[in-house]
Design an enzyme around this catalytic site. Structure first.
Site, PDB file in Angstrom:
ATOM      1  N   LYS A  86       0.811  -1.233   0.000  1.00 27.56           N
ATOM      2  CA  LYS A  86       0.000   0.000   0.000  1.00 27.56           C
ATOM      3  C   LYS A  86       0.844   1.283   0.000  1.00 27.56           C
ATOM      4  CE  LYS A  86      -4.054  -1.858   2.390  1.00 27.56           C
ATOM      5  NZ  LYS A  86      -4.940  -1.764   3.555  1.00 27.56           N
ATOM      6  N   ASP A 122      -9.986   2.495   2.390  1.00 29.01           N
ATOM      7  CA  ASP A 122     -10.062   2.006   3.775  1.00 29.01           C
ATOM      8  C   ASP A 122     -10.541   3.155   4.666  1.00 29.01           C
ATOM      9  OD1 ASP A 122      -9.122  -0.609   3.348  1.00 29.01           O
ATOM     10  OD2 ASP A 122      -7.032   0.026   3.517  1.00 29.01           O
TER      11      ASP A 122
HETATM   12  P1  NAD Z   1      -0.645  -4.231  11.064  1.00 30.90           P
HETATM   13  O1  NAD Z   1       0.223  -5.386  11.375  1.00 30.90           O
HETATM   14  O2  NAD Z   1      -0.227  -3.254   9.989  1.00 30.90           O
HETATM   15  O3  NAD Z   1      -0.875  -3.353  12.396  1.00 30.90           O
HETATM   16  C1  NAD Z   1      -1.299  -3.903  13.626  1.00 30.90           C
HETATM   17  C2  NAD Z   1      -0.722  -3.030  14.735  1.00 30.90           C
HETATM   18  O4  NAD Z   1      -1.270  -3.471  15.983  1.00 30.90           O
HETATM   19  C3  NAD Z   1       0.797  -3.132  14.866  1.00 30.90           C
HETATM   20  O5  NAD Z   1       1.326  -1.814  14.889  1.00 30.90           O
HETATM   21  C4  NAD Z   1       1.005  -3.864  16.214  1.00 30.90           C
HETATM   22  O6  NAD Z   1       2.181  -3.439  16.883  1.00 30.90           O
HETATM   23  C5  NAD Z   1      -0.242  -3.471  16.976  1.00 30.90           C
HETATM   24  N1  NAD Z   1      -0.690  -4.376  18.041  1.00 30.90           N
HETATM   25  C6  NAD Z   1      -0.810  -5.727  18.002  1.00 30.90           C
HETATM   26  N2  NAD Z   1      -1.381  -6.189  19.144  1.00 30.90           N
HETATM   27  C7  NAD Z   1      -1.632  -5.091  19.932  1.00 30.90           C
HETATM   28  C8  NAD Z   1      -2.251  -4.902  21.210  1.00 30.90           C
HETATM   29  N3  NAD Z   1      -2.740  -5.922  21.924  1.00 30.90           N
HETATM   30  N4  NAD Z   1      -2.328  -3.650  21.697  1.00 30.90           N
HETATM   31  C9  NAD Z   1      -1.860  -2.595  20.982  1.00 30.90           C
HETATM   32  N5  NAD Z   1      -1.293  -2.714  19.752  1.00 30.90           N
HETATM   33  C10 NAD Z   1      -1.174  -3.944  19.234  1.00 30.90           C
HETATM   34  O7  NAD Z   1      -2.071  -4.837  10.738  1.00 30.90           O
HETATM   35  P2  NAD Z   1      -3.254  -4.099   9.942  1.00 30.90           P
HETATM   36  O8  NAD Z   1      -3.044  -4.249   8.471  1.00 30.90           O
HETATM   37  O9  NAD Z   1      -3.396  -2.729  10.497  1.00 30.90           O
HETATM   38  O10 NAD Z   1      -4.497  -5.024  10.313  1.00 30.90           O
HETATM   39  C11 NAD Z   1      -5.065  -5.009  11.616  1.00 30.90           C
HETATM   40  C12 NAD Z   1      -6.418  -5.690  11.557  1.00 30.90           C
HETATM   41  O11 NAD Z   1      -7.299  -4.911  10.762  1.00 30.90           O
HETATM   42  C13 NAD Z   1      -6.408  -7.084  10.911  1.00 30.90           C
HETATM   43  O12 NAD Z   1      -7.222  -7.936  11.665  1.00 30.90           O
HETATM   44  C14 NAD Z   1      -7.029  -6.846   9.551  1.00 30.90           C
HETATM   45  O13 NAD Z   1      -7.721  -7.992   9.071  1.00 30.90           O
HETATM   46  C15 NAD Z   1      -8.014  -5.751   9.890  1.00 30.90           C
HETATM   47  N6  NAD Z   1      -8.414  -4.937   8.730  1.00 30.90           N
HETATM   48  C16 NAD Z   1      -9.735  -4.766   8.558  1.00 30.90           C
HETATM   49  C17 NAD Z   1     -10.168  -4.005   7.493  1.00 30.90           C
HETATM   50  C18 NAD Z   1     -11.635  -3.838   7.284  1.00 30.90           C
HETATM   51  O14 NAD Z   1     -12.009  -3.401   6.186  1.00 30.90           O
HETATM   52  N7  NAD Z   1     -12.481  -4.120   8.260  1.00 30.90           N
HETATM   53  C19 NAD Z   1      -9.256  -3.411   6.605  1.00 30.90           C
HETATM   54  C20 NAD Z   1      -7.892  -3.590   6.837  1.00 30.90           C
HETATM   55  C21 NAD Z   1      -7.489  -4.371   7.916  1.00 30.90           C
END
Ligand code: NAD
Length: 305
Positions: A86, A122
């Site tokens: 992205k 998004d």
């Molecule tokens: P990512 O890995 O880019 O980011 C996740 C972040 O969360 C990281 O910075 C990590 O350090 C942090 N983290 C992990 N556990 C934590 C906790 N317990 N407390 C605080 N911080 C914590 O992942 P992403 O791409 O941002 O995806 C995150 C979630 O969002 C996934 O489950 C993905 O499927 C979902 N998502 C949903 C949509 C949607 O349209 N609904 C779109 C994109 C992503």
């Protein structure tokens, strides 16, 4: 009063058929092909949506530029871009819509008249989902857990929607600080701040709502992302995880008496906004929401097109 989420711009001329797809890693189980193709069928459009998986191709994320050029040469009309491409895709685009440029990530590329234009649905998808699912909730102070890819889009959407103050917590504090700095330079000093995980309880005690944007609660990452005792009645809780739709966090929040929003509508509205950009047709989002529920509930083998 929350302002209406911004509408994606510049509808294309109607065409008889569309070739679209998704570039990313490990995207075999993506629901996007089914969401786009089912919606196109309802409009009587011929639309093919292909996954272009860099893991299957055996190439790294930096190949996104080459894949984009190939897609342009092959006549693709639109592409979605997902993890881990992205940010990397931006340097290969002719134009980036200002909000996507400000948040530094593109998940949708329109290919038109030989040009490539990047958008971020998004962010618009979360904004629409939030306005629909939690209308009229207080947005003076919001705490967001997770400052990764989804977290960046959601945080920009929240400040666009008028949240006065956003507290960002991430187990990787560098990410929370970097996102907070980016938000303050776009929206004004003091709108966002990074908060250490140990200070989460104090920030939540003062907050109107909690947004969860970490992978905790996904199939394969079960559990709660924060201690259960930090939730309280009246605090609204918005989730980005959508597989499953009903996460442990949402179940607990409902039991306590928190208004809740699941991640399904964000997934649908980001697809709907991309569909509108690709085809110029107005998507039927309620039918797409029903498709998502159907797809998420279906056996894994039926989830991909
Ligand atoms: P990512 O890995 O880019 O980011 C996740 C972040 O969360 C990281 O910075 C990590 O350090 C942090 N983290 C992990 N556990 C934590 C906790 N317990 N407390 C605080 N911080 C914590 O992942 P992403 O791409 O941002 O995806 C995150 C979630 O969002 C996934 O489950 C993905 O499927 C979902 N998502 C949903 C949509 C949607 O349209 N609904 C779109 C994109 C992503």
């Amino acid at each position: 009063m929350m302002p209406a989420p911004p509408m994606p711009s510049t509808p294309p001329e109607p065409r008889s058929s569309y070739l679209t797809g998704l570039i990313g890693a490990g995207i075999g189980p993506s629901l996007s092909p089914a969401l786009h193709e089912r919606e196109a069928d309802r409009h009587g459009l011929r639309l093919l949506y292909r996954t272009i998986d860099i893991d299957e191709l055996g190439v790294g994320p930096e190949a996104v530029g080459q894949l984009l050029r190939a897609a342009r040469a092959l006549g693709f009309d639109g592409l979605n871009i997902t993890h881990p491409c992205k940010q990397l895709v931006i340097e290969h685009l002719d134009e980036v819509e200002p909000a996507a440029a400000a948040l530094g990530a593109v998940n949708t590329v329109v290919l038109r008249d030989g040009r490539t234009i990047g958008h971020n649905t998004d962010a618009t998808g979360f904004a629409r989902s939030f306005a629909r699912g939690l209308p009229g909730v207080a947005i003076r102070h919001v705490v967001q857990l997770g400052a990764g890819g989804a977290g960046a889009a959601v945080a920009h959407a929240l400040l666009t929607l008028g949240v006065d103050r956003l507290s960002l917590a991430d187990t990787d504090p560098v990410r929370a600080t970097a996102l907070s700095d980016a938000l303050n330079s776009r929206f004004g000093a003091g709108r966002a701040s990074a908060v250490a995980m140990e200070r989460l309880a104090a920030r939540l005690a003062d907050a109107d709502g909690l947004v969860h944007a970490t992978p905790t609660g996904m199939a394969g990452h079960p559990g709660l992302p924060l201690p259960a005792g930090l939730l309280r009645p009246g605090l609204w809780v918005a989730e980005v995880v959508y597989r499953p739709l009903d996460t442990e966090l949402l179940r607990l929040a409902r039991e306590i008496g928190c208004p809740t929003l699941d991640g399904g509508a964000m997934a649908v509205f980001q697809a709907a906004d991309a569909f509108r950009l690709f085809t110029g047709r107005e998507p039927h989002t309620e039918r797409m929401l029903a498709d998502l529920a159907d797809l998420v509930g279906a056996p894994a083998a039926q989830r991909t097109a």
